[in-house]
Each structure stands twice: as structure tokens, then as C-alpha cells.
Design a protein around this motif. Structure first.
Motif, PDB file in Angstrom:
ATOM      1  N   GLY A  72       0.827  -1.201   0.000  1.00 45.57           N
ATOM      2  CA  GLY A  72       0.000   0.000   0.000  1.00 45.57           C
ATOM      3  C   GLY A  72       0.856   1.242   0.000  1.00 45.57           C
ATOM      4  N   LEU A  73       0.248   2.346  -0.399  1.00 47.99           N
ATOM      5  CA  LEU A  73       0.882   3.661  -0.410  1.00 47.99           C
ATOM      6  C   LEU A  73      -0.047   4.618   0.307  1.00 47.99           C
ATOM      7  CD1 LEU A  73       2.716   6.028  -1.471  1.00 47.99           C
ATOM      8  CD2 LEU A  73       1.426   5.894  -3.613  1.00 47.99           C
ATOM      9  N   ILE A  74       0.504   5.443   1.208  1.00 49.63           N
ATOM     10  CA  ILE A  74      -0.281   6.464   1.896  1.00 49.63           C
ATOM     11  C   ILE A  74       0.436   7.790   1.740  1.00 49.63           C
ATOM     12  CG2 ILE A  74       0.819   5.962   4.130  1.00 49.63           C
ATOM     13  CD1 ILE A  74      -1.889   6.722   5.447  1.00 49.63           C
ATOM     14  N   PHE A 159      -3.046  12.838  -4.712  1.00 47.31           N
ATOM     15  CA  PHE A 159      -3.897  11.645  -4.773  1.00 47.31           C
ATOM     16  C   PHE A 159      -4.547  11.524  -6.146  1.00 47.31           C
ATOM     17  CE2 PHE A 159      -7.875   9.328  -3.976  1.00 47.31           C
ATOM     18  CZ  PHE A 159      -7.426   8.238  -3.253  1.00 47.31           C
ATOM     19  N   TYR A 160      -5.012  12.648  -6.671  1.00 50.05           N
ATOM     20  CA  TYR A 160      -5.646  12.646  -7.995  1.00 50.05           C
ATOM     21  C   TYR A 160      -4.643  12.271  -9.084  1.00 50.05           C
ATOM     22  CZ  TYR A 160      -7.671  14.495 -12.297  1.00 50.05           C
ATOM     23  OH  TYR A 160      -8.116  14.635 -13.586  1.00 50.05           O
ATOM     24  N   THR A 161      -3.421  12.829  -9.016  1.00 47.74           N
ATOM     25  CA  THR A 161      -2.431  12.532 -10.052  1.00 47.74           C
ATOM     26  C   THR A 161      -1.960  11.079  -9.980  1.00 47.74           C
ATOM     27  OG1 THR A 161      -0.561  13.287  -8.701  1.00 47.74           O
ATOM     28  CG2 THR A 161      -1.639  14.929 -10.089  1.00 47.74           C
ATOM     29  N   LEU A 162      -2.035  10.460  -8.798  1.00 49.34           N
ATOM     30  CA  LEU A 162      -1.607   9.073  -8.646  1.00 49.34           C
ATOM     31  C   LEU A 162      -2.711   8.071  -8.992  1.00 49.34           C
ATOM     32  CD1 LEU A 162       0.375   9.423  -5.302  1.00 49.34           C
ATOM     33  CD2 LEU A 162       1.358   8.736  -7.497  1.00 49.34           C
ATOM     34  N   THR A 163      -3.966   8.468  -8.805  1.00 49.95           N
ATOM     35  CA  THR A 163      -5.067   7.510  -8.959  1.00 49.95           C
ATOM     36  C   THR A 163      -6.099   7.905 -10.013  1.00 49.95           C
ATOM     37  OG1 THR A 163      -6.488   8.558  -7.294  1.00 49.95           O
ATOM     38  CG2 THR A 163      -4.854   6.958  -6.503  1.00 49.95           C
ATOM     39  N   GLY A 164      -6.157   9.176 -10.366  1.00 50.54           N
ATOM     40  CA  GLY A 164      -7.210   9.648 -11.256  1.00 50.54           C
ATOM     41  C   GLY A 164      -8.533   9.872 -10.550  1.00 50.54           C
ATOM     42  N   THR A 165      -8.537   9.792  -9.221  1.00 52.40           N
ATOM     43  CA  THR A 165      -9.759   9.945  -8.427  1.00 52.40           C
ATOM     44  C   THR A 165      -9.713  11.254  -7.648  1.00 52.40           C
ATOM     45  OG1 THR A 165      -9.999   7.554  -8.161  1.00 52.40           O
ATOM     46  CG2 THR A 165     -11.173   8.948  -6.593  1.00 52.40           C
ATOM     47  N   GLU A 210     -10.970   5.039   4.606  1.00 55.50           N
ATOM     48  CA  GLU A 210     -11.896   4.779   3.509  1.00 55.50           C
ATOM     49  C   GLU A 210     -11.560   5.611   2.272  1.00 55.50           C
ATOM     50  OE1 GLU A 210     -15.970   5.104   4.724  1.00 55.50           O
ATOM     51  OE2 GLU A 210     -15.548   4.206   6.691  1.00 55.50           O
ATOM     52  N   ALA A 211     -10.801   6.684   2.460  1.00 55.85           N
ATOM     53  CA  ALA A 211     -10.379   7.521   1.331  1.00 55.85           C
ATOM     54  C   ALA A 211      -9.227   6.819   0.631  1.00 55.85           C
ATOM     55  CB  ALA A 211      -9.971   8.911   1.817  1.00 55.85           C
ATOM     56  N   ARG A 212      -9.549   6.001  -0.348  1.00 54.55           N
ATOM     57  CA  ARG A 212      -8.537   5.208  -1.032  1.00 54.55           C
ATOM     58  C   ARG A 212      -8.957   4.941  -2.473  1.00 54.55           C
ATOM     59  NH1 ARG A 212      -8.255  -0.553   1.874  1.00 54.55           N
ATOM     60  NH2 ARG A 212      -8.393   0.676   3.811  1.00 54.55           N
ATOM     61  N   ALA A 213      -7.974   4.650  -3.308  1.00 54.65           N
ATOM     62  CA  ALA A 213      -8.205   4.288  -4.713  1.00 54.65           C
ATOM     63  C   ALA A 213      -6.973   3.524  -5.184  1.00 54.65           C
ATOM     64  CB  ALA A 213      -8.461   5.524  -5.575  1.00 54.65           C
ATOM     65  N   LEU A 232      -3.842   5.286  -0.108  1.00 51.86           N
ATOM     66  CA  LEU A 232      -4.652   5.878   0.955  1.00 51.86           C
ATOM     67  C   LEU A 232      -4.348   7.367   1.070  1.00 51.86           C
ATOM     68  CD1 LEU A 232      -4.822   2.817   1.676  1.00 51.86           C
ATOM     69  CD2 LEU A 232      -4.859   3.508   4.077  1.00 51.86           C
ATOM     70  N   LEU A 233      -5.401   8.146   1.215  1.00 50.60           N
ATOM     71  CA  LEU A 233      -5.258   9.575   1.459  1.00 50.60           C
ATOM     72  C   LEU A 233      -5.189   9.788   2.967  1.00 50.60           C
ATOM     73  CD1 LEU A 233      -5.228  12.461   0.270  1.00 50.60           C
ATOM     74  CD2 LEU A 233      -7.721  12.436   0.405  1.00 50.60           C
ATOM     75  N   GLY A 234      -4.028  10.218   3.452  1.00 50.96           N
ATOM     76  CA  GLY A 234      -3.863  10.433   4.876  1.00 50.96           C
ATOM     77  C   GLY A 234      -4.417  11.767   5.321  1.00 50.96           C
ATOM     78  N   PRO A 235      -4.388  12.030   6.623  1.00 47.55           N
ATOM     79  CA  PRO A 235      -4.752  13.364   7.112  1.00 47.55           C
ATOM     80  C   PRO A 235      -3.681  14.360   6.697  1.00 47.55           C
ATOM     81  CG  PRO A 235      -3.816  12.079   8.888  1.00 47.55           C
ATOM     82  CD  PRO A 235      -3.915  11.159   7.700  1.00 47.55           C
ATOM     83  N   GLY A 236      -3.834  15.615   7.063  1.00 47.26           N
ATOM     84  CA  GLY A 236      -2.834  16.615   6.728  1.00 47.26           C
ATOM     85  C   GLY A 236      -1.480  16.290   7.337  1.00 47.26           C
TER      86      GLY A 236
END
Length: 502
Positions: A72-74, A159-165, A210-213, A232-236
Motif C-alpha cells: 500500500g501507499l499512503i 492523490f488525484y495525479t496518482l489515482t485519477g480519483t 476509507e479515502a482510497r483508490a 490511501l489519502l492520509g490526514p494533513g
């Protein structure tokens, strides 16, 4: 083949990645300076495509070093700022960073509106707030403002550039757009400011975990990571680093201070309403690894104060030992003023006690003392429970500073200058959500013990620190009413630089 968790932390000074095995051991790390930052006076921007490329590069570097099988990647990044994209997901100009000062005048002129927003969000908008940065664009670059389809933060953009989401998580957004109490956004923010669009520009929210793609094939080809890898999209970056420093994860740690580009002072409370004093720039976030809330003071003026002093005073020497003196510095040197514990877009620095006998080492040490005094003020306002303070950021490597901070706050200071707190905190979050790691496992293997424990000094040093801290606070109370006058003089002086006189 070793199984890995990969972490990405895109900061203001540097972009970092790290690889951990599934027992929490750091196996590889990579770091590149943030060459995407563009600083020109009050304009402090970041090239969005260059930021993407830097993130991809450090991920490629760490993947090549680790030579394992990623599970996984966060990721995380700067928590504030405006990273605008159009309907096709392309950048709408450069990003506004959290250091950008162009909205400073708006923050100074809109007190009633900001009062109304503060009553809902619990945090007063500053020049770093995405809402005020959008308002600045609406007023000063309406065509660019009209092209914005989504108002992202750096981590959302990556996150968008890595997943397109297109996706965000609420802990970073709610201090600007909603309420930590309700967990909901509020249109009152944009209505109070006169923004025509605001909340509707936010991407969909999902909780951390849950914020994942899945990693896209295009990003996989660039980074060397496998396509389809859970991202995974982590907190700030603030919360990620605080977790890595042991706040909420080491039993004895009840407060933390981070001295990076900015300074962050924080504690973990069950009820933020119990804080003795909440300055308007304070922020509250739901803790992502359990119960409670992170209460923190994000300061514009962190360890960069020392770099600014070096520029103004021709690189004063870094003291290897304390250089005690009568000098008292007010460290408000960033163009956006200050955010917390003193919330004022017109805050400016001052140096008292300067004479021809002053040495460069004394100036440099006065900067360190000032940062310690700000930390002491913040922790007193938050009412952190008794325990130890965990120290992070570049200044954690300065043992003399760490000891002085312990003396000022009156509590033990734990420092781990080689611990990579940001990536380690991210890894702990990923281990919780991808590996079902429990609290004891997180504390023992993913965070681990501090490398050093420093106790407060007593006797003459403690008397000096206590007396100087009192004078520091008194001088702020004396000079604060003059900040607006000095700001007005700066505005009057600016156009005179372009004039020539015979």
C-alpha cells in the motif's frame, strides 16, 4: 520478497518518501528539495505540475531502494492552501501555498464576516485559508476564478495525479469549511465572505482509511510501483507528524511541538471546549487513530525564522551552546503576519536590546528563545495535561534548543532527530487500516520509544528563562497595538521603492 508500506510526505521545504517493512522497520527513504516553490514578496506559490513530478520522483527513488513488494501507499502534504483544477482536472495556474500573503488585507478588513465564520468553524480564517484565497481570486482574477471546478489541497492533488480519483478527507477541510463538532460543511462560510462558490468546489469526502483508490497504470509506469496498488489519502501533514511523534500513540506524550518551515504546537483532548484559551488561529481536528481531538496552534513563523535572521543579519552563526543575552526577538517575519497563538495578519517582528556589542551567536540564540517562548504560550493556552512534550522538525536536532524548551515549558522533552516523524506517522495510519495493527503494536513497533529525554534546567538558567519569557509577553502586549500602523507604513513605503530622487 519483503512486503512494504510506502509513505509520501510532500512538504514546503522538502518532498519525502519512505518504505517500511510490515514490522515497522524503516528500510529506505528518499528526499528532494521542494524546487516547485515560487516566492516573491507576499506571493508564495507552488507549481502544481512540478509538485506532481517531485512526488513521482521520490516515490521512484524509494521504490528502487527498497526492492520489495508494496502492499500500500499512503500520502500527505501541506494542509492549507488552494490547489485549483478545472473541469478536466488540469491546474488553473499555480497553487496558493499556506505561506501566501496576498489575502492578508482581506483578513484584516473583514472582521465581522470572520467573526461569523469563527463561530461556526472554531477557527478564524487567515491569509492561509482556502476560503480567503478563493475570495482574493474572485476579486482580483475573476476569469481564473471562473475556470476553477475543484478547490483541492496539495495531498488531494497528489492523490488525484496518482489515482485519477478526486477525493478529500474531512479533517483538513472542516476547519475552513465546516464544524469539527458536527462534522459537516457550512455554506455560511462563503455567504459571510461574499464568495459566489466555495463549498461546492470541494471534492467528495471520505474518512481516513476509507479515502482510497488504486494506483493508475500511468503513475505506476513513472514510479515503478505496481498498478492497482491501494493508495490511501492520509490526514494533513500536521496530524501525520504529530502521530509519528507519539501524540496519541506513546502513553507518556501529552503534547508535541514541531519546528519545520512552520511551527506547530499541539495536544490531544477529549473535549476541546475545556481549553483555557483558544486563540482565533487555533484549529481542531478529529483524531484519526482513536477517540479525541487534536488541538493545535499552526504558526506561520517556524524554523524559517532562523533563516530569515540569517538573511537580515548576514548569516549569524549557529550557536553550538546557548548564547544568553538581553536580546528579545518577536519572530513574526512572514508576510502573512501570524496565525497562532497571536492571530493577526499585520503582525511584524521586532528585536529589543540590540547594541554594538551584540554578537551573531546571540542573535541566532535569541531566535531560538523566541520560538521556545511561543511554544510555551501555546501549550499554556491549550491546557495540555501533565506528561512529556515530543519535539519534531529540524530543530529537534538542536540539543541546546530542546533543553531550553524543556526549561521554558517545565516538562520533559523527548526528541528523536532521526525518526522521520511524518512518514512514520503515515505508516502507523496505513498499518492500522491495511494491516489491522492495534494500539500496542503501533506504539511498540511503528512509533517506538524516543531517542533522548531532556529534563528542564533549574537554578540560574530557569530564573533567566522565566524572567525573559515574562518580558517577551509584556513587550508583545506593548507593541501589538502598533502592528496596524507599521503595516500601513509598509504600504506607503512600497511604491517609493520605484521612484528615483536626484
Amino acid at each position: 520478497m519483503t512486503r512494504l508500506l510506502i509513505c509520501l510526505d510532500s512538504g514546503t521545504t522538502a518532498v519525502k518518501a519512505a518504505a517500511f517493512d510490515l514490522a515497522g522497520h524503516l528500510l529506505a527513504s528518499a528526499e528532494r528539495p521542494n524546487t516547485a516553490l515560487r516566492r516573491e514578496g507576499a506571493r508564495v506559490e507552488q507549481d502544481m505540475e512540478a509538485s506532481r513530478d517531485l512526488a513521482m520522483a521520490v516515490l521512484r527513488d524509494v521504490a528502487a531502494q527498497a526492492q520489495g513488494r508494496p502492499e500500500g501507499l499512503i500520502l500527505t502534504g501541506q494542509g492549507d492552501g488552494l490547489w485549483p483544477v478545472d473541469a478536466e482536472g488540469r491546474p488553473v495556474g499555480n497553487a496558493f501555498t499556506w505561506l501566501d500573503g496576498r489575502a492578508r488585507a482581506l483578513a484584516a478588513a473583514m472582521a465581522p464576516a470572520l467573526d461569523a465564520i469563527e463561530a461556526v468553524t472554531g477557527a478564524r480564517p487567515t491569509a492561509a485559508a482556502q476560503s480567503l484565497q478563493l475570495l482574493w481570486l474572485q476579486q482580483n482574477a475573476p476569469e481564473r476564478f471562473a475556470r476553477i471546478a475543484h478547490a483541492l489541497r496539495l495531498k488531494d492533488w497528489l492523490f488525484y495525479t496518482l489515482t485519477g480519483t478526486l477525493l478529500a478527507e474531512p479533517t483538513a477541510a472542516l476547519p475552513v469549511w465546516g464544524s469539527w463538532r458536527s462534522g459537516e460543511t457550512s455554506r455560511l462560510v462563503q455567504e459571510a465572505l461574499g464568495l459566489t462558490r466555495g463549498v461546492e468546489l470541494q471534492p467528495a469526502f471520505a474518512p481516513v482509511g476509507e479515502a482510497r483508490a488504486a494506483l493508475s497504470p500511468a503513475a505506476a509506469a513513472i514510479t515503478g510501483l505496481p498498478a492497482g496498488l491501494p493508495v490511501l489519502l492520509g490526514p494533513g501533514d500536521v496530524q501525520s507528524t504529530l502521530i509519528g511523534l507519539g501524540l496519541g500513540t506513546r502513553p507518556e506524550v501529552t503534547r508535541a511541538s514541531v519546528f519545520g518551515t512552520s511551527a506547530i504546537h499541539a495536544c490531544l483532548l477529549d473535549d476541546p471546549d475545556t481549553m483555557p484559551e483558544a486563540p482565533r488561529g487555533a484549529m481542531v481536528q478529529k483524531y484519526v487513530l482513536g477517540e479525541g481531538y487534536l488541538c493545535f496552534h499552526p504558526c506561520f513563523n517556524g524554523a524559517t525564522v532562523l533563516a530569515h535572521l540569517g538573511g537580515v543579519f548576514r548569516d549569524p552563526a549557529t550557536p553550538h551552546e546557548p548564547a544568553y543575552s538581553p536580546l528579545i526577538l518577536h519572530p513574526f517575519l512572514e508576510p502573512g503576519g501570524e496565525r497562532a497563538p497571536w492571530t493577526d495578519p499585520e503582525a511584524s517582528g521586532a528585536l529589543f536590546g540590540l547594541t554594538a556589542a551584540t554578537t551573531p551567536a546571540q542573535i541566532a540564540w535569541a531566535g531560538r528563545e523566541a520560538l521556545a517562548f511561543v511554544a510555551c504560550t501555546s501549550h499554556a493556552m491549550m491546557g495540555a495535561p501533565g506528561g512529556a512534550l515530543s519535539l519534531g522538525g529540524g530543530l529537534a536536532r538542536d540539543a541546546a534548543f530542546a533543553r531550553f524548551l524543556a526549561t521554558c515549558t517545565g516538562v520533559p522533552v523527548l526528541r528523536s532527530p532521526t525518526a522521520h516523524a511524518g512518514p512514520r506517522g503515515l505508516a502507523a495510519i496505513a498499518a492500522t487500516h491495511l494491516l489491522d495493527a492495534g494500539q500496542e503494536d503501533i506504539a511498540l513497533h511503528w512509533i517506538g520509544p524516543a531517542e533522548e529525554r531532556l529534563m528542564p534546567d533549574t537554578g540560574p538558567v530557569a530564573d533567566y528563562a522565566q524572567g525573559k519569557y515574562a518580558a517577551f509577553r509584556q513587550l508583545i502586549d506593548t507593541t501589538r497595538p502598533h502592528w496596524a500602523v507599521l503595516s500601513d507604513l509598509a504600504a506607503k513605503a512600497a511604491p517609493l521603492h520605484d521612484k528615483e530622487y536626484a
